[in-house]
Write a protein that holds these residues in place. Structure first.
Motif, PDB file in Angstrom:
ATOM      1  N   UNK A 319      86.101  32.949 138.792  1.00 35.18           N
ATOM      2  CA  UNK A 319      86.972  33.246 137.662  1.00 35.18           C
ATOM      3  C   UNK A 319      87.256  32.015 136.806  1.00 35.18           C
ATOM      4  N   UNK A 320      86.404  31.037 136.852  1.00 30.02           N
ATOM      5  CA  UNK A 320      86.610  29.846 136.029  1.00 30.02           C
ATOM      6  C   UNK A 320      85.499  28.847 136.238  1.00 30.02           C
ATOM      7  N   UNK A 321      85.853  27.583 136.149  1.00 31.83           N
ATOM      8  CA  UNK A 321      84.856  26.518 136.312  1.00 31.83           C
ATOM      9  C   UNK A 321      85.383  25.500 137.314  1.00 31.83           C
ATOM     10  N   UNK A 322      84.457  24.803 137.936  1.00 36.22           N
ATOM     11  CA  UNK A 322      84.824  23.727 138.846  1.00 36.22           C
ATOM     12  C   UNK A 322      85.099  22.468 138.028  1.00 36.22           C
ATOM     13  N   UNK A 323      86.183  21.806 138.362  1.00 34.13           N
ATOM     14  CA  UNK A 323      86.567  20.610 137.611  1.00 34.13           C
ATOM     15  C   UNK A 323      86.333  19.318 138.378  1.00 34.13           C
ATOM     16  N   UNK A 324      86.174  19.405 139.707  1.00 33.84           N
ATOM     17  CA  UNK A 324      85.924  18.167 140.445  1.00 33.84           C
ATOM     18  C   UNK A 324      85.236  18.460 141.771  1.00 33.84           C
ATOM     19  N   UNK A 325      84.450  17.464 142.203  1.00 36.66           N
ATOM     20  CA  UNK A 325      83.791  17.463 143.511  1.00 36.66           C
ATOM     21  C   UNK A 325      84.249  16.204 144.240  1.00 36.66           C
ATOM     22  N   UNK A 326      84.468  16.314 145.535  1.00 34.71           N
ATOM     23  CA  UNK A 326      84.868  15.134 146.311  1.00 34.71           C
ATOM     24  C   UNK A 326      84.225  15.217 147.696  1.00 34.71           C
ATOM     25  N   UNK A 327      83.291  14.285 147.960  1.00 41.36           N
ATOM     26  CA  UNK A 327      82.648  14.174 149.263  1.00 41.36           C
ATOM     27  C   UNK A 327      83.392  13.122 150.075  1.00 41.36           C
ATOM     28  N   UNK A 328      83.635  13.404 151.343  1.00 43.42           N
ATOM     29  CA  UNK A 328      84.325  12.432 152.178  1.00 43.42           C
ATOM     30  C   UNK A 328      84.031  12.718 153.642  1.00 43.42           C
ATOM     31  N   UNK A 329      84.515  11.809 154.488  1.00 43.16           N
ATOM     32  CA  UNK A 329      84.413  12.022 155.930  1.00 43.16           C
ATOM     33  C   UNK A 329      83.289  11.276 156.612  1.00 43.16           C
ATOM     34  N   UNK A 330      82.505  10.471 155.865  1.00 37.89           N
ATOM     35  CA  UNK A 330      81.411   9.751 156.510  1.00 37.89           C
ATOM     36  C   UNK A 330      81.963   8.724 157.501  1.00 37.89           C
ATOM     37  N   UNK A 331      81.400   8.721 158.716  1.00 43.26           N
ATOM     38  CA  UNK A 331      81.788   7.752 159.744  1.00 43.26           C
ATOM     39  C   UNK A 331      81.089   6.430 159.455  1.00 43.26           C
ATOM     40  N   UNK A 332      81.878   5.356 159.287  1.00 48.05           N
ATOM     41  CA  UNK A 332      81.293   4.061 158.938  1.00 48.05           C
ATOM     42  C   UNK A 332      80.342   3.561 160.013  1.00 48.05           C
ATOM     43  N   UNK A 333      80.459   4.079 161.232  1.00 43.25           N
ATOM     44  CA  UNK A 333      79.547   3.672 162.291  1.00 43.25           C
ATOM     45  C   UNK A 333      78.266   4.469 162.313  1.00 43.25           C
ATOM     46  N   UNK A 334      78.160   5.477 161.433  1.00 40.89           N
ATOM     47  CA  UNK A 334      76.966   6.329 161.414  1.00 40.89           C
ATOM     48  C   UNK A 334      76.277   6.280 160.057  1.00 40.89           C
ATOM     49  N   UNK A 335      77.061   6.432 158.972  1.00 45.34           N
ATOM     50  CA  UNK A 335      76.439   6.458 157.648  1.00 45.34           C
ATOM     51  C   UNK A 335      77.437   6.158 156.558  1.00 45.34           C
ATOM     52  N   UNK A 336      76.949   6.109 155.324  1.00 43.85           N
ATOM     53  CA  UNK A 336      77.786   5.803 154.160  1.00 43.85           C
ATOM     54  C   UNK A 336      77.425   6.747 153.030  1.00 43.85           C
TER      55      UNK A 336
END
Length: 613
Positions: A319-336
């Motif tokens: 019913x509208x548009x997406x205004x933002x995306x936010x990726x998070x949760x990467x473990x600094x000991x595994x990936x970035x």
């Protein structure tokens, strides 16, 4: 959406039936009755001038006292109506208002939606006690617009408002005496002779975020016109509008934000040539917004040191548009993560493991949704390069060294180096570059095997092959005789077989680091006559001796050889000859075996002796 407009009749556009109900009770004297008659005649003349008769209208007259009578039934003849009024005798009795109302209803007959029906009641007093004025008025009002005129001070406003279709100045009129009736004529006729609506129009303007569904506007009256259609509204118009019900329907859709109770129309305005005013009630629709749907894409697998795209472009908002995306949760000991505010982010694997990454999307209504994907980072084994290995023979007790480097895309990995010197192992944590030094206690030919292993079990192994360690004081070797050369030993003629004669002596002289000696080898079937007086190294280990040198084949320089011999039962010999410049093989009676492999060809004659110092 539905807009409904209840149009009023017009004496000019709709046939109109008008009934005059005249009070002929005894309280009205002769003079007043004449004034009443003149007033009724004036009403008929005025509505005729407004086009009532010309447009198919009719007028009837009812007189009432204790009873009611038809002065003239509904007639479309103006002259006949006016004549009937002029010649009407007065009843002269008490006041039965309900009788007059009932008789007017009989004259009008059933309610006819194709005709305008109106009644004017003129009285100078209240009804008889117990007169059912209210019920008679209600029945009449069900099909006609009723106007009430009270004359003098003997009639109450309450009675007039009971008789009339509505309270107030639009439906009730008063005169102080019959002399004053004439002053009401214009006002009363204006109320009765409804002009109708000419060139009516209704402009509808929508309020964002509502917009018009294309092709959805319709009006149920013939002759209607829909124009000015845009996503923001439209205009309805018609040449005229009488006693007709107009129903306009249209559909709207909600686009984007916001949600909650929302006015659909910012304005609905009516206009006609008569400057009539219409107020349409607001339309409020409560919009329940649907949250967006986050889609972080399928699970991914990536190697250490490599990147993989995390595709969230499948996320959407119905019913509208997406205004933002936010990726998070990467473990600094595994990936970035990088590109964390983009629909497609990049994940760089750092160390092996499983990592849960979450995508959060927000729509234009401020609603959010999350979805997670799992990135599995696979270990990549380190890559080892030996940059230097022992080349020259080394004496027993001398330092033997190698150097190397390694790389590992797993930047968080730790590493250990394992070295197999051929006579033992050494292990220690390392970082690139690598290397080690060793001292051999006995003569021999060894392979130095180097292994780099990361903390996740990945490894790489490289070998420094054919490392010669000699002992100048470890003895010497002599031999002479012949062997039966097998097929394939002579690549120039693989089918050549037969006797091959040999003779050699190789030893270290006191204090020498290079052995001295001579070697002869002849294979007549292949026309090979090899001679060497230059030995480079000699290794004597137990009952096995190996020495290497250079020489000539059939008198030509540029050849190398390596001879391996065992002093056992039986004695065995392997002779390998090749071109020094390009390693082209000339002869090998143990074709395909490792350089340091034990000889397998037994002597057919002669002997080999390893001499101990």
């Amino acid at each position: 959406m539905t807009l409904t407009l209840d149009g009023e009749s017009s004496t000019q556009s709709t046939p109109t039936d008008l009934v005059l109900v005249l009070d002929e009770s005894g309280s009205v004297n002769d003079t007043e009755f004449d004034q009443l008659t003149d007033f009724a005649d004036g009403v008929v003349a005025a509505v005729a001038d407004d086009g009532l008769f010309a447009n198919g209208g009719r007028v009837g007259v009812v007189g009432f006292s204790h009873v009611a009578e038809d002065v003239i039934p509904l007639s479309g003849d103006e002259g006949a109506v006016r004549s009937a009024i002029a010649n009407n005798p007065q009843l002269r009795n008490n006041t039965c208002i309900s009788c007059g109302l009932d008789r007017a209803g009989v004259q009008l007959g059933p309610d006819d939606p194709q005709r305008n029906q109106a009644v004017i009641v003129i009285t100078d007093g209240n009804a008889n006690p117990g007169d059912p004025t209210a019920s008679a008025a209600a029945a009449l009002q069900g099909k006609a617009t009723v106007f009430a005129v009270g004359v003098g001070d003997g009639v109450s406003q309450a009675t007039l408002e009971t008789v009339a279709s509505g309270p107030g100045a639009d439906n009730t009129f008063t005169a102080g005496s019959f002399d004053d009736l004439a002053a009401l004529l214009e006002k009363l006729v204006a109320a009765v002779s409804v002009p109708g609506a000419t060139h009516p129009s209704i402009a509808v303007t929508l309020t964002p975020p509502w917009r018009l569904v294309p092709g959805s506007v319709s009006a149920d009256l013939a002759g209607s016109s829909i124009g000015g259609v845009t996503p923001d509204g439209f205009t309805w118009s018609r040449a005229d509008l009488g006693d007709e019900d107009l129903v306009i329907t249209y559909r709207v859709e909600h686009v984007g934000a916001p949600c909650g109770p929302l006015d659909v129309n910012s304005s609905v305005t009516y206009h006609d040539d008569e400057n009539a005013a219409v107020v349409f009630p607001p339309v409020v629709v409560t919009v329940t917004c649907v949250p967006p749907v986050a889609d972080a894409g399928p699970d991914k697998t990536v190697a250490e040191g490599s990147s993989v795209a995390l595709d969230g472009s499948g996320s959407h908002d119905t019913d509208g548009v997406l205004t933002s995306y936010a990726w998070n949760g990467a473990d600094a000991g595994v990936g970035a993560l990088s590109g964390t505010s983009d629909p497609v982010a990049s994940y760089n694997g750092l160390d092996d493991g499983a990592d849960a990454v979450t995508l959060t999307v927000t729509d234009d209504n401020g609603l959010v949704d999350d979805d997670s994907t799992t990135v599995t980072v696979q270990n990549v084994a380190p890559s080892l390069t030996l940059t230097s290995c022992p080349v020259d023979p080394s004496a027993v007790g001398d330092d033997v060294s190698f150097t190397g480097t390694f790389t590992d895309p797993g930047t968080l990995d730790t590493h250990e180096m394992t070295v197999d010197w051929g006579d033992g192992t050494t292990t220690a944590p390392v970082t690139s570059p690598v290397g080690a030094t060793h001292q051999y206690a006995a003569a021999g030919i060894h392979d130095i095997t180097v292994t780099i292993t990361d903390d996740d079990g990945g490894s790489d192994t490289k070998t420094c092959g054919f490392v010669v360690v000699y002992d100048p004081d470890g003895g010497f070797v002599t031999g002479g005789g012949w062997i039966e050369s097998p097929a394939g030993a002579y690549p120039a003629d693989p089918g050549a077989t037969g006797r091959a004669n040999f003779g050699f002596v190789s030893k270290y002289k006191n204090g020498a680091t290079v052995p001295s000696g001579n070697t002869e080898f002849q294979f007549k079937a292949g026309a090979v006559n090899f001679h060497s007086g230059e030995h480079q190294w000699l290794v004597v280990a137990g009952d096995k001796a190996i020495f290497k040198g250079t020489g000539t084949v059939n008198g030509s320089d540029g050849y190398s050889f390596m001879l391996t011999a065992t002093d056992a039962n039986p004695d065995r010999l392997r002779m390998r000859i090749w071109k020094t410049a390009d390693s082209t093989l000339v002869y090998d009676n143990q074709m395909g075996a490792d350089d340091t492999a034990a000889p397998t060809t037994a002597l057919s004659g002669g002997s080999i002796v390893i001499h101990k110092n």
